[in-house]
Design an enzyme around this catalytic site. Sequence first.
Site, short mmCIF file in Angstrom:
data_model
loop_
_atom_site.label_atom_id
_atom_site.label_comp_id
_atom_site.label_asym_id
_atom_site.label_seq_id
_atom_site.Cartn_x
_atom_site.Cartn_y
_atom_site.Cartn_z
N ARG A 56 11.31 0.05 2.01
CA ARG A 56 10.92 -1.34 1.81
C ARG A 56 11.34 -2.21 2.99
O ARG A 56 10.66 -3.16 3.35
CB ARG A 56 11.55 -1.87 0.51
N ASP A 62 9.85 -5.60 7.40
CA ASP A 62 10.01 -5.86 8.83
C ASP A 62 8.63 -5.98 9.49
O ASP A 62 8.34 -6.96 10.17
CB ASP A 62 10.82 -4.74 9.50
N GLY A 119 5.79 -8.44 12.93
CA GLY A 119 5.68 -7.10 13.48
C GLY A 119 6.89 -6.21 13.26
O GLY A 119 7.95 -6.67 12.85
N ASP A 157 9.63 -5.01 14.45
CA ASP A 157 10.49 -5.33 15.59
C ASP A 157 11.95 -5.50 15.20
O ASP A 157 12.73 -6.11 15.94
CB ASP A 157 9.99 -6.60 16.29
N ASN A 214 13.61 -11.75 0.16
CA ASN A 214 14.45 -10.61 0.53
C ASN A 214 15.62 -10.42 -0.40
O ASN A 214 16.40 -9.50 -0.21
CB ASN A 214 15.04 -10.85 1.94
N THR A 224 6.40 4.63 -5.97
CA THR A 224 6.74 5.87 -6.67
C THR A 224 8.25 6.11 -6.65
O THR A 224 8.77 6.98 -7.35
CB THR A 224 6.01 7.08 -6.03
C1 HEM Z 1 0.91 -4.08 -2.37
C2 HEM Z 1 1.68 -5.14 -2.43
C3 HEM Z 1 3.14 -5.05 -2.77
C4 HEM Z 1 3.79 -5.85 -3.63
C5 HEM Z 1 3.19 -7.02 -4.41
C6 HEM Z 1 5.15 -5.40 -3.69
C7 HEM Z 1 6.14 -5.98 -4.47
C8 HEM Z 1 7.36 -5.42 -4.71
C9 HEM Z 1 8.34 -5.95 -5.62
C10 HEM Z 1 8.19 -7.24 -6.40
C11 HEM Z 1 9.38 -5.08 -5.65
C12 HEM Z 1 10.64 -5.19 -6.50
C13 HEM Z 1 11.67 -5.99 -5.80
C14 HEM Z 1 12.89 -6.15 -6.66
O1 HEM Z 1 12.83 -6.80 -7.69
O2 HEM Z 1 13.92 -5.60 -6.31
C15 HEM Z 1 9.07 -4.01 -4.77
C16 HEM Z 1 9.88 -2.94 -4.51
C17 HEM Z 1 9.61 -1.97 -3.58
N1 HEM Z 1 8.53 -1.93 -2.73
FE1 HEM Z 1 6.90 -3.09 -2.83
N2 HEM Z 1 5.31 -4.33 -2.87
C18 HEM Z 1 4.10 -4.09 -2.27
C19 HEM Z 1 3.84 -3.11 -1.33
C20 HEM Z 1 4.78 -2.25 -0.85
C21 HEM Z 1 4.60 -1.41 0.31
C22 HEM Z 1 3.37 -1.41 1.20
C23 HEM Z 1 5.73 -0.68 0.45
C24 HEM Z 1 6.09 0.34 1.50
C25 HEM Z 1 5.22 1.08 2.13
C26 HEM Z 1 6.60 -1.05 -0.64
C27 HEM Z 1 7.82 -0.48 -0.91
C28 HEM Z 1 8.65 -0.84 -1.94
C29 HEM Z 1 9.83 -0.10 -2.32
C30 HEM Z 1 10.27 1.24 -1.74
C31 HEM Z 1 10.45 -0.82 -3.33
C32 HEM Z 1 11.76 -0.46 -4.06
C33 HEM Z 1 12.91 -1.11 -3.33
C34 HEM Z 1 14.27 -0.72 -3.84
O3 HEM Z 1 14.39 0.01 -4.82
O4 HEM Z 1 15.26 -1.12 -3.21
N3 HEM Z 1 6.01 -2.03 -1.39
N4 HEM Z 1 7.84 -4.24 -4.18
C1 NAG Z 2 20.03 -8.23 1.77
C2 NAG Z 2 20.06 -9.70 1.98
O1 NAG Z 2 20.51 -10.14 3.01
N1 NAG Z 2 19.55 -10.44 1.02
C3 NAG Z 2 19.52 -11.87 1.09
C4 NAG Z 2 18.10 -12.38 0.88
O2 NAG Z 2 18.04 -13.77 0.72
C5 NAG Z 2 18.93 -14.36 -0.23
C6 NAG Z 2 18.75 -15.85 -0.18
O3 NAG Z 2 17.52 -16.20 -0.60
C7 NAG Z 2 20.38 -13.96 0.04
O4 NAG Z 2 21.21 -14.48 -0.97
C8 NAG Z 2 20.49 -12.45 0.09
O5 NAG Z 2 21.81 -12.09 0.41
#
Ligand code: HEM
Ligand code: NAG
Length: 330
Positions: A64, A69, A74, A76, A96, A199
Amino acid sequence: MARFNLLIPLLSLLLTVSVFIHPASAQLRRNYYANVCPNVESIVRNAVTQKFKQTFVTVPATIRLFFHDCWVKGCDASIIIASTATNTAEKDHPDNLSLAGDGFDTVIKAKAAVDANPNCKNKVSCADILAMAARDVIALAGGPSYDVELGRLDGLSSTASSVNGKLPQPGFNLNQLNAMFTANGLTQLDMIALSAAHTVGFSHCSKFANRIYSFSPKNPVDTTLNPQYANDLQTMCPRNVDPRIAINMDPNTPRIFDNVYFKNLQQGKGLFTSDQVLFTDRRSKPAVNVWANNSSAFQQAFISAITKMGRIGLKTAKNGNIRRDCSAFN
Ligand code: HEM
Ligand SMILES: CC(=O)N[C@H]1CO[C@H](CO)[C@@H](O)[C@@H]1O
Ligand SMILES: *[C@@H]1O[C@H](CO)[C@@H](O)[C@H](O)[C@H]1NC(C)=O
Ligand SMILES: *[C@@H]1O[C@H](CO)[C@@H](O)[C@H](O)[C@H]1NC(C)=O
């Protein structure tokens, strides 16, 4: 002579056009560091593997981080820059909030491992280390292995305000998703393949609470959700749940990078609206069905899409450098 007169402007036109179409991707290549740091890929892989053995969160967090990033100014490594007294950096934008610290830590540790080698010290960009680490965690979780393109430079700016409106939201429909992916040079197929990154990893309850409690006045539960899954989600995420609680995004194989994501969508088990819409919208449904049934076809599409994603917004010597510390500008 007359022919030459025509040929030269024509050639230069062709050159200009091709440079214009591929402004930066020409710069990226495999084995970019072959001369300065030939072992860079194994050094990074070892560091990432060590981190992976400590915690599985390394996998989703790093994937993610790479996504966020690339989408803001970009690929970067601007996402890794820490805020200072005078600058609120990208990573501190509310979008974030949930970027797990383990993704940042993975890059910092891999960078330390690379720099421990005198030949490699300060020769490999943080942006490339993140691209390699993302590739490595995908393979470690059982996903496809692929050659990663290298040669990115690190960006020179990182602001929270630059994130506004750049990242897709979980409530997005297909048109909104396509619009954002297209703006980054990615197709609808790339978007569907990349979405399968869900996934692995976790989501906080707030990101989908509307789907289980307040979808519409008539249907408080989103009718595209599998009813049993909706029940499970309500149990894991009761009203007024602790906002820090996060649940698996793939209810079946949350630690395997596989095409079960698409099988889940077929059963109404897509966690976000943006996931489930890929199956409910007739325009994206055919790809979901093919990839649910054919893992190698999915893997090919994913490799192609993440490689394209890795080319977004390449920095050149004019607007980039190699950071000594990934979390601070030189
Ligand atoms: C298609 C549009 C996308 C939306 C709307 C979206 C939205 C989100 C949201 C809301 C979360 C949960 C964040 C949280 O509550 O912690 C999430 C998690 C995640 N997303 Fe997406 N995402 C998208 C596309 C992608 C893409 C393109 C990637 C990577 C190629 C990606 C990788 C991930 C991963 C790996 C997590 C899990 C993060 C974790 O467990 O720390 N997502 N995404
Ligand atoms: C991992 C990280 O730095 N998360 C930050 C994302 O932004 C919020 C503020 O909106 C910070 O509180 C988090 O520490
Ligand atoms: C899925 O693939 C198998 C062969 O791998 C095939 O027998 C089956 O008909 C396919 N199902 C669909 C829905 O395409
Ligand atoms: C699955 O996809 C691969 C790669 O596109 C293809 O070569 C293969 O024929 C497909 N298999 C089936 C059963 O459709």
